[in-house]
Design a protein around this motif. Structure first.
Motif, mmCIF file in Angstrom:
data_model
loop_
_atom_site.group_PDB
_atom_site.id
_atom_site.type_symbol
_atom_site.label_atom_id
_atom_site.label_comp_id
_atom_site.label_asym_id
_atom_site.label_seq_id
_atom_site.Cartn_x
_atom_site.Cartn_y
_atom_site.Cartn_z
ATOM 1 N N ALA A 91 1.882 -0.048 -7.308
ATOM 2 C CA ALA A 91 1.352 -1.380 -6.989
ATOM 3 C C ALA A 91 -0.141 -1.312 -6.698
ATOM 4 C CB ALA A 91 2.101 -1.976 -5.797
ATOM 5 N N GLU A 92 -0.565 -0.244 -6.021
ATOM 6 C CA GLU A 92 -1.998 -0.045 -5.768
ATOM 7 C C GLU A 92 -2.749 0.182 -7.077
ATOM 8 O OE1 GLU A 92 -3.133 2.865 -2.944
ATOM 9 O OE2 GLU A 92 -2.225 1.825 -1.238
ATOM 10 N N GLU A 93 -2.195 1.057 -7.909
ATOM 11 C CA GLU A 93 -2.866 1.387 -9.170
ATOM 12 C C GLU A 93 -2.912 0.193 -10.114
ATOM 13 O OE1 GLU A 93 -2.019 6.202 -9.426
ATOM 14 O OE2 GLU A 93 -0.830 4.836 -10.667
ATOM 15 N N LEU A 94 -1.862 -0.614 -10.107
ATOM 16 C CA LEU A 94 -1.838 -1.791 -10.980
ATOM 17 C C LEU A 94 -2.960 -2.758 -10.610
ATOM 18 C CD1 LEU A 94 -0.246 -3.066 -13.322
ATOM 19 C CD2 LEU A 94 1.112 -4.299 -11.624
ATOM 20 N N VAL A 95 -3.193 -2.954 -9.303
ATOM 21 C CA VAL A 95 -4.302 -3.790 -8.843
ATOM 22 C C VAL A 95 -5.633 -3.171 -9.266
ATOM 23 C CG1 VAL A 95 -5.541 -4.645 -6.817
ATOM 24 C CG2 VAL A 95 -3.061 -4.795 -6.900
ATOM 25 N N ASN A 96 -5.774 -1.871 -9.044
ATOM 26 C CA ASN A 96 -7.025 -1.177 -9.368
ATOM 27 C C ASN A 96 -7.339 -1.201 -10.856
ATOM 28 O OD1 ASN A 96 -7.296 -0.567 -6.660
ATOM 29 N ND2 ASN A 96 -6.404 1.481 -6.853
ATOM 30 N N ASN A 97 -6.285 -1.291 -11.668
ATOM 31 C CA ASN A 97 -6.472 -1.324 -13.124
ATOM 32 C C ASN A 97 -6.580 -2.735 -13.687
ATOM 33 O OD1 ASN A 97 -6.107 1.542 -14.631
ATOM 34 N ND2 ASN A 97 -5.004 1.552 -12.689
ATOM 35 N N GLY A 98 -6.533 -3.733 -12.795
ATOM 36 C CA GLY A 98 -6.753 -5.112 -13.232
ATOM 37 C C GLY A 98 -5.532 -5.836 -13.744
ATOM 38 N N GLY A 99 -4.332 -5.219 -13.620
ATOM 39 C CA GLY A 99 -3.117 -5.865 -14.108
ATOM 40 C C GLY A 99 -2.300 -6.532 -13.020
ATOM 41 N N HIS B 178 0.791 -1.231 0.000
ATOM 42 C CA HIS B 178 0.000 0.000 0.000
ATOM 43 C C HIS B 178 0.826 1.286 0.000
ATOM 44 C CE1 HIS B 178 -3.836 -2.014 0.233
ATOM 45 N NE2 HIS B 178 -3.333 -2.822 1.161
ATOM 46 N N LYS B 179 2.109 1.221 0.361
ATOM 47 C CA LYS B 179 2.898 2.460 0.298
ATOM 48 C C LYS B 179 3.524 2.674 -1.081
ATOM 49 C CE LYS B 179 7.274 0.750 2.261
ATOM 50 N NZ LYS B 179 8.287 0.968 3.314
ATOM 51 N N PHE B 180 3.197 1.768 -2.010
ATOM 52 C CA PHE B 180 3.708 1.884 -3.371
ATOM 53 C C PHE B 180 2.535 2.194 -4.306
ATOM 54 C CE2 PHE B 180 6.453 -1.006 -1.021
ATOM 55 C CZ PHE B 180 7.675 -0.380 -1.181
#
Length: 397
Positions: A338-346, A333-335
Motif C-alpha cells: 500500500a505504501e509502494e502503490l502510493v509512492n508509485n502514483g497508483g 503504513h504497515k502494508f
C-alpha cells in the motif's frame, strides 16, 4: 469450543469441519503416496500461496497435494476445489494431533504461508526431518522473536528448514537471532494477481448493471468506509454516468439491509438481482463472498476499505492489477504494498469525507487522469520479480 459453537456460526463451522478429520485423511492418503502439504491460515494466505502450490503441482505431477486451513474464511470457500487432493481444517496444536498428522499425511514437503507458527507441529516435522518452509514471510522489529523476553520462542523458528522472506529487513532480523536459513524472494501475492490477467472473466449481471458507465467498486468496506460512500451519494447527482458496487467486509444480513436502506438511491443486494433489470439501479451491495476479485476487473475506480480502522487497509493489489486507480484511508503504513502503490502514483490516500468526494469527482470527470493513475497502478505490480520462480529453485525434481 462446543459451547461456543452454539453462539458463533464460525465456531460451528470450525467444530463441524474437524469432525472425523483423521478418518478423512486416512481415506484420502495412502502410505505409498508422496505428499506436498500447504497450510494457509485463511483465504488471504491461500491466495498468497496459490502460485507456489500451482507451480509445484506442475513440477511434481505424481504427488498428492493437500491443503489445510485454520479459518472458515478459507476452508468453506476452497474445500471443493478439485486441484487439491485433500482440503481440511488443521486441528488444535497438540502433541497428539501433530503426531497423527505426520503419521497419516507423511509429507515430503510442508509449506506455511506468511506466518502461522504451530509449535507442536513444527516440532514433529523437525523430529521426522521433513522439509518445512515458510513463504512470503515478513518480520518486524516489534515481534516477540526480537524482544529480550521472547528469546525462548526462537526455538520455534529454528525448526524451520528455510524461510523465503519478503524484504531485506526481514532477512536482517532473522540473521540477528541466528537463523541464516533464509532467502529474499519477495511477495507471492504479486505473482497471484498477475495470474488474474490471464483469466477470462465474464459476469453478465455486472455488464447489465454497469452498461457503459463509470463503475466504482468499493471492496472490503467497514462502516467508516460505507459512511463515506453514503455521504457522497447524498451530495451528488452524478449517477447519470456513474454506478457503485459495494462489497462489505461484514457478512451480516442485517448490516446489508441497513446499508441498503440508508443509501436512498435505487439499490439492490446481489442476492436480489435475479429477474431485475439491473440497468435501472445505481448501487449493488455484494452480499456474497468469493467473487470480489472478478468484480474488480470491471472497476474504473476502486476504493479499498479498512484504512480508517485499527487493522488497516485490505488488499490493494487485486484492483490495481486491472489498471485501476486505488483509493484508501490513512491507516496503511504497515502494508508495504500500500505504501509502494502510493509512492508509485497508483494509489491515492484520503483522510476525510471531503477528500473522498473531491478525489472521486475528479476521477469520474477526468478520463485522462483516471487512465494515467490506473496505468501506474498496474505497472507497479508488473514490475515486481517472479517470487514463485525463486522459491521453486529450492525444490529438487
Amino acid at each position: 469450543m462446543n459451547l461456543a459453537s452454539l453462539i458463533s456460526e464460525k465456531a460451528k463451522l470450525w467444530v463441524k469441519g474437524r469432525k472425523n478429520l483423521f478418518i478423512k485423511i486416512k481415506n484420502s492418503i495412502s502410505p505409498k503416496d508422496q505428499v506436498i502439504w500447504m497450510h494457509a491460515a485463511s483465504l488471504g494466505e491461500y491466495e498468497q500461496g496459490l502460485p507456489v502450490f500451482t507451480a509445484l503441482k506442475e513440477k511434481f505431477p505424481t504427488y498428492k497435494f493437500v491443503l489445510s486451513f485454520f479459518s472458515p474464511s478459507g476452508y468453506e470457500i476452497i474445500k471443493d476445489q478439485s486441484w487439491a487432493d485433500l482440503v481440511f481444517y488443521l486441528p488444535l496444536d497438540t502433541k497428539k494431533n501433530a503426531e497423527k498428522l505426520i503419521k497419516y499425511l507423511h509429507p515430503e514437503h510442508v509449506i506455511f504461508v506468511k506466518y502461522d507458527f504451530w509449535f507442536n507441529l513444527l516440532q514433529e516435522l523437525s523430529k521426522h526431518h521433513i522439509n518445512t518452509i515458510f513463504i512470503s514471510t515478513i518480520f518486524r522489529n516489534n515481534q516477540i522473536f526480537f524482544k529480550t523476553y521472547g528469546k525462548w520462542i526462537i526455538s520455534i523458528l529454528q525448526k524451520v528448514s528455510h524461510f523465503f522472506v519478503q524484504n531485506e529487513n526481514s532477512q536482517k532480523l532473522l540473521n540477528s537471532i541466528g537463523i541464516p536459513q533464509n532467502t529474499i524472494s519477495g511477495d507471492t501475492r504479486f505473482d497471484r494477481v498477475k495470474m488474474l490477467l490471464s483469466q477470462s472473466i465474464h459476469l453478465e449481471w455486472l455488464e447489465q448493471f454497469k452498461q457503459n458507465k463509470i463503475l466504482l467498486v468499493a471492496g472490503s468496506t467497514w462502516k467508516e468506509d460505507d459512511d463515506l460512500i453514503e455521504k457522497f451519494i447524498h451530495k451528488t447527482d452524478i449517477f447519470e454516468n456513474f454506478k457503485i458496487l459495494i462489497a462489505p467486509h461484514n457478512m451480516n444480513s442485517e448490516y446489508f439491509q441497513k446499508l441498503k436502506k440508508v443509501l436512498k438511491v435505487p439499490t439492490l443486494l446481489f442476492s436480489e438481482i435475479e429477474g431485475k433489470d439491473l440497468q435501472f439501479y445505481n448501487v449493488i451491495i455484494l452480499d456474497t463472498i468469493g467473487i470480489l476479485t472478478q468484480v474488480y476487473s470491471y472497476a474504473d475506480i476502486a476504493y479499498v476499505g479498512g484504512g480508517f480502522g485499527k487493522e488497516g487497509v485490505h488488499n490493494v493489489l487485486e484492483p490495481a492489477i486491472f489498471h485501476t486507480p486505488v483509493i484508501y484511508g490513512p491507516i496503511y503504513h504497515k502494508f508495504i504494498e500500500a505504501e509502494e502503490l502510493v509512492n508509485n502514483g497508483g494509489g491515492i490516500v484520503i483522510h476525510s469525507s471531503k477528500d473522498f468526494n473531491t478525489i472521486l469527482y475528479e476521477l469520474i470527470q477526468n478520463d485522462q487522469k483516471r487512465n494515467e493513475i490506473g496505468q501506474k497502478a498496474q505497472k507497479y505490480i508488473l514490475n515486481k520479480p517472479n517470487s514463485t520462480q525463486i522459491i521453486l529453485r529450492y525444490f529438487k525434481s
